[in-house]
Scaffold this active site. Structure first.
Site, short mmCIF file in Angstrom:
data_model
loop_
_atom_site.label_atom_id
_atom_site.label_comp_id
_atom_site.label_asym_id
_atom_site.label_seq_id
_atom_site.Cartn_x
_atom_site.Cartn_y
_atom_site.Cartn_z
N SER A 78 0.85 -1.19 0.00
CA SER A 78 0.00 0.00 0.00
C SER A 78 0.88 1.24 0.00
O SER A 78 2.00 1.21 0.56
CB SER A 78 -0.90 0.02 1.24
OG SER A 78 -1.54 1.28 1.40
N LYS B 207 2.36 -2.69 6.16
CA LYS B 207 2.63 -2.60 4.73
C LYS B 207 4.05 -2.10 4.46
O LYS B 207 4.67 -2.51 3.46
CB LYS B 207 1.60 -1.68 4.06
CG LYS B 207 0.18 -2.25 4.08
CD LYS B 207 0.09 -3.60 3.38
CE LYS B 207 -1.34 -4.10 3.28
NZ LYS B 207 -1.47 -5.37 2.55
N TYR C 72 -1.74 -0.51 10.37
CA TYR C 72 -1.89 -1.06 9.02
C TYR C 72 -0.73 -0.60 8.14
O TYR C 72 -0.09 -1.41 7.46
CB TYR C 72 -3.23 -0.60 8.43
CG TYR C 72 -3.43 -1.00 6.99
CD1 TYR C 72 -3.89 -2.27 6.66
CD2 TYR C 72 -3.19 -0.10 5.95
CE1 TYR C 72 -4.08 -2.64 5.33
CE2 TYR C 72 -3.38 -0.45 4.63
CZ TYR C 72 -3.83 -1.73 4.32
OH TYR C 72 -4.01 -2.08 3.00
#
Length: 260
Positions: A142, A159, A155
């Site tokens: 991401s 990533k 999160y």
């Protein structure tokens, strides 16, 4: 380009019941490849495989369930005779809010699915087939792994680690296996709904290419990365974000006198 033809190759795509994973499976199938799609439930996996059609097969396998992953790899080899492509797409984000407000359960789930699962599936695919015969692996990272945003710090950290892991694996598995990643921006998926659903127009206006992403935008890049057209690319993370990582495009348009 002939190099984009995936006829005779077999791919496993994790987390492929919807969104980016399903679009990736459809793109690989459209290029001639066989596809095995995984989802947490067999029912969802079967439904996704039906949407892909052709030789596609659905397998119920939670991304972090080692026995289920092993069964999926074995089934793939039994059914198609090879495992040439692995797309580690399964992802989750149960942790919303400041990092220090998250508990260990949310932390563990985020890193298990987003980081451990790619390690698990890559190891299984390499030992079962790719280590001897070669192959191509793509991890879904991401742009969040390259920047900082409020409320999704865990999160994004997972990533960022996946981007680093991609480079590590590219070296460890060379020269037989190529390992790359894609880093999507804001894409029209259920996982990313909080980033676009209530303010899509504003996000689109601030994006250089004037819209949020669609799953097919990511899928076409993955189909390229796993093909022979990308045969001298490894350890790279391809940003696919319409220019979102560049920053807010609106002031630049206004300064140049370009209307929206």
């Amino acid at each position: 380009m002939a190099g984009l033809d995936l006829t005779g190759r077999t791919a496993v795509v994790t987390g492929a019941s919807r969104g980016i994973g399903l679009a990736i499976a459809q793109a690989i199938a459209a290029a001639g490849g066989n596809v095995v799609l995984t989802s947490r439930s067999q029912e969802a996996a079967d439904a996704a495989a039906a949407r892909v059609g052709g030789t596609a097969v659905g397998v119920g396998a939670h991304a972090v369930d080692e026995e289920a992953a092993r069964r999926c790899v074995d089934l793939t080899l039994e059914r198609f005779g090879s495992l040439d492509i692995l797309v580690n797409n399964a992802g989750t984000n149960p942790a919303f809010g400041p990092v220090i407000d998250q508990d260990h359960g949310r932390f563990a789930k985020t890193f298990d699915v987003n980081l451990w699962a790619p390690v698990l599936w890559t190891g299984l695919a390499t030992r079962a087939w790719m280590g001897e015969h070669g192959g191509a692996i793509v991890n879904t990272a991401s742009v969040g792994g390259m920047a900082f945003e409020a409320n999704i710090g865990l999160y994004n950290a997972s990533k960022a680690a996946l981007i680093h892991l991609t480079k590590q694996l590219a070296l460890e598995l060379s020269p037989k296996v190529r390992v790359n990643a894609v880093a999507p921006g804001v894409v029209r998926t259920k996982l990313a709904e909080s980033l676009w659903k209530e303010h899509e127009q504003a996000v689109s206006a601030a994006t250089a290419l004037g819209r949020i992403g669609e799953p097919a935008d990511i899928a076409s890049a993955v189909a390229f990365l796993v093909s022979d057209a990308a045969s001298w690319i490894t350890g790279e993370t391809m940003v696919i974000d319409g220019g979102q990582l560049l920053g807010d495009a609106l002031p630049f348009r206004e300064g140049a006198g370009i209307g929206l």
